[in-house]
Design a protein around this motif. Structure first.
Motif, PDB file in Angstrom:
ATOM      1  N   ASP A 116       0.825  -1.208   0.000  1.00  0.00           N
ATOM      2  CA  ASP A 116       0.000   0.000   0.000  1.00  0.00           C
ATOM      3  C   ASP A 116       0.862   1.262   0.000  1.00  0.00           C
ATOM      4  OD1 ASP A 116      -2.074  -1.745   0.107  1.00  0.00           O
ATOM      5  OD2 ASP A 116      -2.621  -1.351   2.191  1.00  0.00           O
ATOM      6  N   ASP A 117       1.907   1.271   0.821  1.00  0.00           N
ATOM      7  CA  ASP A 117       2.761   2.459   0.903  1.00  0.00           C
ATOM      8  C   ASP A 117       3.471   2.728  -0.421  1.00  0.00           C
ATOM      9  OD1 ASP A 117       2.032   2.930   3.499  1.00  0.00           O
ATOM     10  OD2 ASP A 117       3.789   1.951   4.383  1.00  0.00           O
ATOM     11  N   TRP A 121       2.408   1.899  -3.403  1.00  0.00           N
ATOM     12  CA  TRP A 121       1.388   2.373  -4.339  1.00  0.00           C
ATOM     13  C   TRP A 121       1.082   3.852  -4.109  1.00  0.00           C
ATOM     14  CZ3 TRP A 121      -1.892   2.114  -8.358  1.00  0.00           C
ATOM     15  CH2 TRP A 121      -3.107   2.793  -8.283  1.00  0.00           C
ATOM     16  N   LYS A 122       0.898   4.231  -2.852  1.00  0.00           N
ATOM     17  CA  LYS A 122       0.563   5.619  -2.549  1.00  0.00           C
ATOM     18  C   LYS A 122       1.718   6.562  -2.876  1.00  0.00           C
ATOM     19  CE  LYS A 122      -2.919   4.837   1.043  1.00  0.00           C
ATOM     20  NZ  LYS A 122      -3.303   5.070   2.458  1.00  0.00           N
ATOM     21  N   ASN A 123       2.928   6.093  -2.653  1.00  0.00           N
ATOM     22  CA  ASN A 123       4.093   6.939  -2.903  1.00  0.00           C
ATOM     23  C   ASN A 123       4.228   7.284  -4.380  1.00  0.00           C
ATOM     24  OD1 ASN A 123       6.667   8.208  -2.071  1.00  0.00           O
ATOM     25  ND2 ASN A 123       7.568   6.584  -3.320  1.00  0.00           N
ATOM     26  N   HIS A 137      -4.862  -1.048  -7.539  1.00  0.00           N
ATOM     27  CA  HIS A 137      -3.849  -1.587  -6.633  1.00  0.00           C
ATOM     28  C   HIS A 137      -4.398  -2.781  -5.871  1.00  0.00           C
ATOM     29  CE1 HIS A 137      -1.926  -1.655  -2.520  1.00  0.00           C
ATOM     30  NE2 HIS A 137      -0.934  -1.949  -3.328  1.00  0.00           N
ATOM     31  N   TYR A 171      -0.154   9.485  -4.401  1.00  0.00           N
ATOM     32  CA  TYR A 171      -1.056  10.106  -3.444  1.00  0.00           C
ATOM     33  C   TYR A 171      -0.538  11.476  -3.031  1.00  0.00           C
ATOM     34  CZ  TYR A 171      -4.693   6.724  -2.436  1.00  0.00           C
ATOM     35  OH  TYR A 171      -5.814   5.937  -2.518  1.00  0.00           O
ATOM     36  N   ASN A 205      -6.861  10.272  -5.207  1.00  0.00           N
ATOM     37  CA  ASN A 205      -5.491   9.969  -4.795  1.00  0.00           C
ATOM     38  C   ASN A 205      -5.097  10.736  -3.537  1.00  0.00           C
ATOM     39  OD1 ASN A 205      -5.568  12.376  -6.289  1.00  0.00           O
ATOM     40  ND2 ASN A 205      -3.417  12.208  -6.878  1.00  0.00           N
ATOM     41  N   ASP A 213      -6.169  10.730   0.865  1.00  0.00           N
ATOM     42  CA  ASP A 213      -7.001  10.243   1.960  1.00  0.00           C
ATOM     43  C   ASP A 213      -7.869  11.371   2.514  1.00  0.00           C
ATOM     44  OD1 ASP A 213      -5.991   7.648   1.827  1.00  0.00           O
ATOM     45  OD2 ASP A 213      -4.293   8.142   3.132  1.00  0.00           O
TER      46      ASP A 213
END
Length: 362
Positions: free
Chosen positions: A165-166, A168-170, A183, A253, A342, A344
């Motif tokens: 997850d990290d 993907w967000k990065n 994802h 993100y 993208n 939170d």
């Protein structure tokens, strides 16, 4: 006596030449050794082949010595066939050997086989290599992936990032609509229920799996195929690292900041700032104003999937005026929530006071 010596010498010469040949080349004379097995090449790699396919290759056997060479060939794998399996060769006589393979009963992956060659002039081995792949698991380069994702005439291919997850967000690859990346952390697929849910979700579709450099995506693609995924799985070689090396776009993100609660006559406005390094897309904003004596004030103003994106470090202003007036008396609470495709969701609350249409912020 002299004649007797000549006869003996002739016998010696005849005896010697029955075992030794003479080759003249490059102005030199070289004595050929006894019969000697030679063959070329010593191996063949058939590369990637689909399960159920057949192919063949050839190599040559010859006698690089004198006299007559007898040879036999033995294959110990039932997917390899040799023709002929025996033969003979005079000096420098080349014979062609055909090696055929059939992958019907082979499992996916790398397979190696050895053909043993025995003769009265030595022995050797011919190595056969093949990598069996499934029809619905295809390795592609990042260039090929980009071409697929920019042309809907070849169907829709959905990119699937199988990293954490990290990661993907990065940062992840960016592609045009409708082939937007999704994802799914492939490590969760070791739970059979989650794996089957994924397979059911993408049943019959074409997906492009990728990771950082290609290792995890290959494992993920194999898991899908081995569990009877009914679709086509493309494995993007080199992952997002090679994608970036080739200059293709990425996304990631971002984060929001809610600030500047501003009271107006009958309304409240707030500023939203994109504090990240990527453009915020499909932004949603919700402003709730509640309170007043007897809970008379209850207004919700929202912008869901706002069309206009917000660039990094840019600010946009949202107001409640488009959804009605705030009117009442007494303390009020203003709750603002912001999120994006993208980004939170974040929520900030402020307190104020309403006196008719006049609003103040504490």
């Amino acid at each position: 006596m002299k004649k007797k010596i000549q006869i003996i010498m002739l016998i010696i010469i005849l005896f010697s030449t029955s075992f030794v040949g003479i080759t003249v080349g490059n102005n030199s004379i070289k004595a050929q050794s006894l019969k000697q097995l030679s063959y070329y090449p010593e191996s063949h790699d058939f590369g990637d082949m689909l399960q159920g396919q057949s192919n063949s290759t050839t190599f040559e056997i010859w006698n690089s010595g004198c006299c007559y060479l007898y040879y036999e060939l033995y294959e110990y794998e039932d997917w390899i066939e040799v023709d002929p399996t025996e033969g003979g060769s005079s000096y420098d006589e080349h014979n062609t050997i055909t090696v055929s393979i059939n992958t019907t009963n082979l499992t996916r992956g790398l397979h190696e086989g050895i053909i043993n060659i025995t003769s009265n002039g030595g022995y050797g081995n011919f190595k056969v290599v093949v990598n069996v792949i499934y029809e619905n698991l295809i390795d592609i380069t990042v260039d090929e992936a980009w071409d697929l994702l920019n042309d809907t005439s070849n169907g829709i291919q959905i990119p699937i990032d199988v990293r954490t997850d990290d990661e993907w967000k990065n940062e992840h690859i960016d592609t045009p609509y409708p082939e937007n990346p999704n994802h799914h952390n492939y490590l969760e697929w070791y739970d059979s229920d989650i794996l089957q849910e994924f397979i059911s979700t993408y049943d019959g579709q074409e997906i492009i799996v990728y990771c950082k450099s290609g290792g995890r995506s290959k494992t993920a693609a194999t898991m899908l195929v081995d569990n009877d995924f009914n679709g086509v799985v493309y494995n993007m070689l080199g992952g997002i690292t090679e994608w970036k090396n080739q200059g293709y776009p990425t996304d990631g993100y971002t984060t929001f900041q809610i600030m500047n609660f501003t009271p107006n006559i009958g309304s409240v406005s707030i500023d939203i700032k994109n504090n990240g390094t990527f453009t915020a897309k499909n932004i949603s904003v919700e402003i709730q104003v509640t309170g007043g004596y007897f809970s008379f004030i209850n207004l919700t103003s929202s912008c869901i999937d706002c069309e206009k994106p917000l660039e990094p470090n840019a600010t946009k202003t949202e107001s409640t005026i488009k959804d009605g007036f705030i009117f009442g008396f007494g303390p009020i609470e203003i709750t603002v929530s912001v999120w994006a495709k993208n980004a939170d969701k974040i929520t900030v609350k402020e307190e104020g006071f309403a006196f008719g249409f006049f609003i103040s912020i504490n």
